[in-house]
Design a protein around this motif. Structure first.
Motif, PDB file in Angstrom:
ATOM      1  N   ASP A  53      31.313  41.782  42.705  1.00  0.00           N
ATOM      2  CA  ASP A  53      31.931  40.511  43.112  1.00  0.00           C
ATOM      3  C   ASP A  53      32.433  40.668  44.540  1.00  0.00           C
ATOM      4  O   ASP A  53      33.304  41.499  44.805  1.00  0.00           O
ATOM      5  CB  ASP A  53      33.087  40.168  42.173  1.00  0.00           C
ATOM      6  N   HIS A  55      33.941  38.693  48.020  1.00  0.00           N
ATOM      7  CA  HIS A  55      34.495  37.514  48.683  1.00  0.00           C
ATOM      8  C   HIS A  55      34.762  37.899  50.126  1.00  0.00           C
ATOM      9  O   HIS A  55      35.459  38.866  50.400  1.00  0.00           O
ATOM     10  CB  HIS A  55      35.802  37.057  48.022  1.00  0.00           C
ATOM     11  N   VAL A  58      29.908  36.708  55.091  1.00  0.00           N
ATOM     12  CA  VAL A  58      28.597  37.306  54.850  1.00  0.00           C
ATOM     13  C   VAL A  58      27.647  36.822  55.935  1.00  0.00           C
ATOM     14  O   VAL A  58      27.276  35.644  55.967  1.00  0.00           O
ATOM     15  CB  VAL A  58      28.050  36.934  53.456  1.00  0.00           C
ATOM     16  N   VAL A  68      20.225  37.596  53.109  1.00  0.00           N
ATOM     17  CA  VAL A  68      20.819  36.671  52.140  1.00  0.00           C
ATOM     18  C   VAL A  68      21.944  35.845  52.741  1.00  0.00           C
ATOM     19  O   VAL A  68      22.439  34.921  52.101  1.00  0.00           O
ATOM     20  CB  VAL A  68      21.331  37.428  50.895  1.00  0.00           C
ATOM     21  N   GLY A  69      22.371  36.179  53.972  1.00  0.00           N
ATOM     22  CA  GLY A  69      23.446  35.422  54.599  1.00  0.00           C
ATOM     23  C   GLY A  69      23.167  33.933  54.647  1.00  0.00           C
ATOM     24  O   GLY A  69      23.989  33.125  54.192  1.00  0.00           O
ATOM     25  N   VAL A  72      23.350  32.392  51.169  1.00  0.00           N
ATOM     26  CA  VAL A  72      24.717  32.226  50.687  1.00  0.00           C
ATOM     27  C   VAL A  72      25.368  31.014  51.343  1.00  0.00           C
ATOM     28  O   VAL A  72      26.004  30.183  50.677  1.00  0.00           O
ATOM     29  CB  VAL A  72      25.541  33.499  50.960  1.00  0.00           C
ATOM     30  N   ASN A  73      25.208  30.896  52.662  1.00  0.00           N
ATOM     31  CA  ASN A  73      25.807  29.766  53.366  1.00  0.00           C
ATOM     32  C   ASN A  73      25.235  28.434  52.897  1.00  0.00           C
ATOM     33  O   ASN A  73      25.959  27.443  52.749  1.00  0.00           O
ATOM     34  CB  ASN A  73      25.604  29.927  54.876  1.00  0.00           C
ATOM     35  N   GLU A  75      23.994  27.749  49.947  1.00  0.00           N
ATOM     36  CA  GLU A  75      24.502  27.445  48.611  1.00  0.00           C
ATOM     37  C   GLU A  75      25.960  26.993  48.669  1.00  0.00           C
ATOM     38  O   GLU A  75      26.367  26.068  47.962  1.00  0.00           O
ATOM     39  CB  GLU A  75      24.370  28.675  47.709  1.00  0.00           C
ATOM     40  N   LEU A  76      26.778  27.629  49.532  1.00  0.00           N
ATOM     41  CA  LEU A  76      28.167  27.210  49.672  1.00  0.00           C
ATOM     42  C   LEU A  76      28.261  25.794  50.239  1.00  0.00           C
ATOM     43  O   LEU A  76      29.097  24.992  49.807  1.00  0.00           O
ATOM     44  CB  LEU A  76      28.928  28.189  50.565  1.00  0.00           C
TER      45      LEU A  76
END
Length: 258
Positions: A53, A55, A58, A68-69, A72-73, A75-76
């Protein structure tokens, strides 16, 4: 340089330790906890990441050849449509971003008010309590708005709370034992949010592209010139991320309270 070969360091604690350039080979980090750790330019090979996990920020994180940065962005941003507005490029965008933050924080504070007062001082999984989070945001505003942009060399209130890893600095308070009421902290917070509003409302294209004048006094940020845009983006990021942390912890506190 220290070497630990076939050493049993289970349960060890490392605080304010410089491990830059360290090498880890066949090391078991099961159940390890990392907080306030810098992992810039880290190289990992043959690792197993299972039930991890994370937080934090990234960027340029490559896993099995995939950066994957951006994933991730993306998806956020999908989960939180207003998130992309926290990176504005012009004065109007900063005003819109601050409007959003004022609205969202208003909703979060109303949610917190429904809890028993003592729960707002309770830490969830070692993180700041709700009131400590608000105190930290006051510190962020005092540092990047009142000190860096407005030139107040010592803008801090006794309730200001720097991040835990910040070295002790003359004149900058750090009272982790204080237990102010929610209303007391909100009064201070409203004052600082009004200051941010005044600065953002007064932005022009020219002032946004300008730089601050160095404040020649000890404190944070360090006494040098900063781009005004950078200072404001730091505030938007602090406000956005810490509200998400607060909402996450309120979930746990609500479950605990019932």
């Amino acid at each position: 340089m220290a070497e630990f070969i076939r050493a049993d360091l289970r349960g060890s604690r490392f605080g304010r330790v410089d491990l830059s350039g360290a090498q880890f080979h066949a090391v078991d980090l099961t159940d390890a906890r990392f907080r306030g750790v810098y992992l810039h330019r880290v190289l990992m090979r043959g690792v197993e990441l299972v039930d991890v996990d994370i937080h934090g920020e990234v960027e340029s994180l490559t896993i099995n050849g995939v950066d994957v940065g951006p994933l991730v962005n993306a998806e956020l941003n999908r989960r939180y449509p207003d998130r992309a507005k926290m990176r504005p490029t012009d004065p109007a965008g900063f005003r819109e971003g601050w409007d959003i933050l004022e609205r969202l924080w208003g909703e979060t504070v109303e949610r917190a008010r429904r809890l028993r007062p003592e729960l707002l001082h309770e830490s969830v999984d070692g993180e700041w309590s709700f009131i400590e989070t608000l105190r930290h945001l006051v510190f962020a505003t005092d540092s990047w708005i009142r000190r860096a942009i407005l030139g107040d060399s010592a803008p801090w209130d006794p309730l200001d709370l720097p991040w835990d890893e910040m070295p002790d600095t003359p004149g900058v308070p750090r009272d982790r034992d204080a237990r102010p009421s929610l209303d007391a902290v909100l009064e201070l917070r409203h004052d600082r949010m009004s200051t941010v509003r005044q600065v953002i409302d007064g932005l022009t294209d020219e002032s946004l592209e300008g730089h601050t004048k160095p404040v020649e006094a000890p404190g944070w940020p360090e006494p040098r010139s900063y781009p005004v845009r950078e200072c404001l983006l730091i505030i938007l990021n602090e406000e956005w991320e810490h509200r998400l942390y607060a909402e996450r912890d309120l979930d746990a506190l609500e479950a605990h309270g019932t």
